[in-house]
Design an enzyme around this catalytic site. Sequence first.
Site, PDB file in Angstrom:
ATOM      1  CB  SER A   1       9.057  23.133  76.896  1.00  0.00           C
ATOM      2  OG  SER A   1       8.445  22.823  75.687  1.00  0.00           O
TER       3      SER A   1
ATOM      4  NE  ARG B   1      11.778  11.403  72.096  1.00  0.00           N
ATOM      5  CZ  ARG B   1      11.754  12.369  72.987  1.00  0.00           C
ATOM      6  NH1 ARG B   1      10.826  13.311  72.917  1.00  0.00           N
ATOM      7  NH2 ARG B   1      12.619  12.412  73.961  1.00  0.00           N
TER       8      ARG B   1
ATOM      9  CG  ASP C   1      13.796  27.308  72.006  1.00  0.00           C
ATOM     10  OD1 ASP C   1      13.284  26.734  71.021  1.00  0.00           O
ATOM     11  OD2 ASP C   1      13.300  27.267  73.143  1.00  0.00           O
TER      12      ASP C   1
ATOM     13  CG  HIS D   1      12.479  23.646  72.918  1.00  0.00           C
ATOM     14  ND1 HIS D   1      12.026  24.834  73.458  1.00  0.00           N
ATOM     15  CD2 HIS D   1      11.622  22.687  73.349  1.00  0.00           C
ATOM     16  CE1 HIS D   1      10.945  24.588  74.189  1.00  0.00           C
ATOM     17  NE2 HIS D   1      10.676  23.307  74.140  1.00  0.00           N
ATOM     18  CG  ASP D   2      16.698  18.890  73.706  1.00  0.00           C
ATOM     19  OD1 ASP D   2      15.521  18.873  74.130  1.00  0.00           O
ATOM     20  OD2 ASP D   2      17.243  17.916  73.162  1.00  0.00           O
TER      21      ASP D   2
END
Lengths: 206, 386
Positions: free
Chosen positions: B158, B228, B323, B356-357
């Site tokens: 990232s 968050r 992602d 994405h994680d």
Amino acid sequence: MSAAFSPPQLEARSDFRAIARWVRSGASVLDLGCGDGLLLRHLIETKQVRGYGVEIADAGILACVKNGVNVIQSDLERGLAGFDAASFDCVILSQTLQAVRHTEEIVLEMLRVGREAIVTFPNFGHWQQRLQVAAGRMPVSKALPYQWYDTPNVHLFTIRDFENFCHGHAIRVLERLVLHEGRRVRFLPNLRGSLAVFRFEKWAGG
Amino acid sequence: MSEADSVGAVEPQTMHFAQALRLASGASIRAYDLAYETYGQLDAARSNAVLVCHALNASHHVAGCYAAAGGGPAGSVGWWDNMVGPGKPLDTRRFFVVGVNNLGGCFGSTGPASSDPATGRPYGSSFPVVTVEDWVRAQARLADRLGIGRFAAVMGGSLGAMQALQWAIDFPERVAHVIAVAAAPKLSAQNIAFNEVARQAIMTDLDFHGGDYYGHGVVPRRGLRLARMIGHITYLSDDAMMDKFGRSLRNGRFGFHFDVDFEIESYLRHQGDKFAEYFDANTYLLITRALDYFDPAGRTGGDLSAAFRPALARFLVISFTSDWRFSPERSREIVKALLDNRRDVAYAEIEAPHGHDAFLLEDPRYHALVRAYYERIHAGLPGAAR
């Protein structure tokens, strides 16, 4: 790591040797459906080419990384949009043409991206295949080792078919080599050859 | 990975830099500290160093765990512990791994919460905006001090991958390989939009006090929580979120109120609360801004291929199919630019459902690839055992 590199797999792929003879030293090469990258590695070591592979299978990508060759994970069936026109000296498709759906598009894409192209394919016109078809069944042989219901091959064709295709698509054949069990076949190649290797380019004369 | 082990107990270190660092904005930081950790041994030829760059909310604590409350909570495990360690894909028995908390961070490096020597008070709103280029230059200075002339690899996921790419452009002779995971050559308008919503959540919190909340004894907790929560939504794929939470209800039925009904609400609130406890709001603003500004092609009239022209490194680029924040298409833009420059590159698109994680998770194909790549790097080191 020893300098010379000739694993047993390479011996088994007689088309690799033909390809290596035809590729110019120091050329830029794109190998479509490059699998484990052994052809590219062979070309890098014997011809100092600047090479990239394109492969869809995860196992192929991993093998290419292990073999230390450049590889891009991509689906050939979606074309070569990521590659500029005339960006490679030579685009190779070895023993894959019979396994793609969009045959025509891929050959034309090869000639867009590369100044010339090399394809190798199993010859469906080989007498062993013809005999089996005459006997009323789909052939299973060393060159085409799959059962009809479990095969990656979707377009089977002969040497003559490919030559007709080239003629109809303004493609000039530069060199042709027909093999059977690693030996060159000169007499009645479409009947006696099981593997064909073609080098070709766009017909500039239009 | 039964043979794989943790690097075990680690301790953060701090390096002080007395020489001012001039930033991309034109401002400078007169003196600063960088918190960092190292694992493994630097070989005699100083050839086996790997820099691991962190993304938005992580730090120099890449691997291992803290024994006692030194740099962080006791027992806290490094953010990429599944990737870095003895027998792990980035094997600390072979490589000397450096993790560093970036400038402007809130885990030990000089940042907005640090005391400004000019005033004796926390920098707060006066801390200058930093960019990926600034971070990379600060990291290069740390490398100088650690005696590392050239990294065997610079790696990140990232925002960390953006730093690795910047290294290849700004310090071509100092990085042999770049491993860029879940990367993008720049943010899209949608990416920037998400960052802006997160920043607005923080800046409109009444406890923000224009960034100078330290003196008021408060933190903009509600803003951080929201930031968050938004982040978490974008890191996961729709499918992954549906798989994990579905429409599950906490109490099995609707409560006909606006408190927590759905499990996903509970999850987001929990993540938000946890984050607001340990992360500095000003750092969040700075890091999202660095993301927004990252655009190496900005220097070359929008031409990414021209931006990569100085690069000499070899590249491994990895993306994940689900992602949507930094999609495979964005990685392919990077690959295309490398190809245009005839750089060595291996590109893999990992079929993974996690969004994405995924770059932080242990996927066997992903890890096998990184492992194989590091094995090749190791085989090419001057001091490598045959």
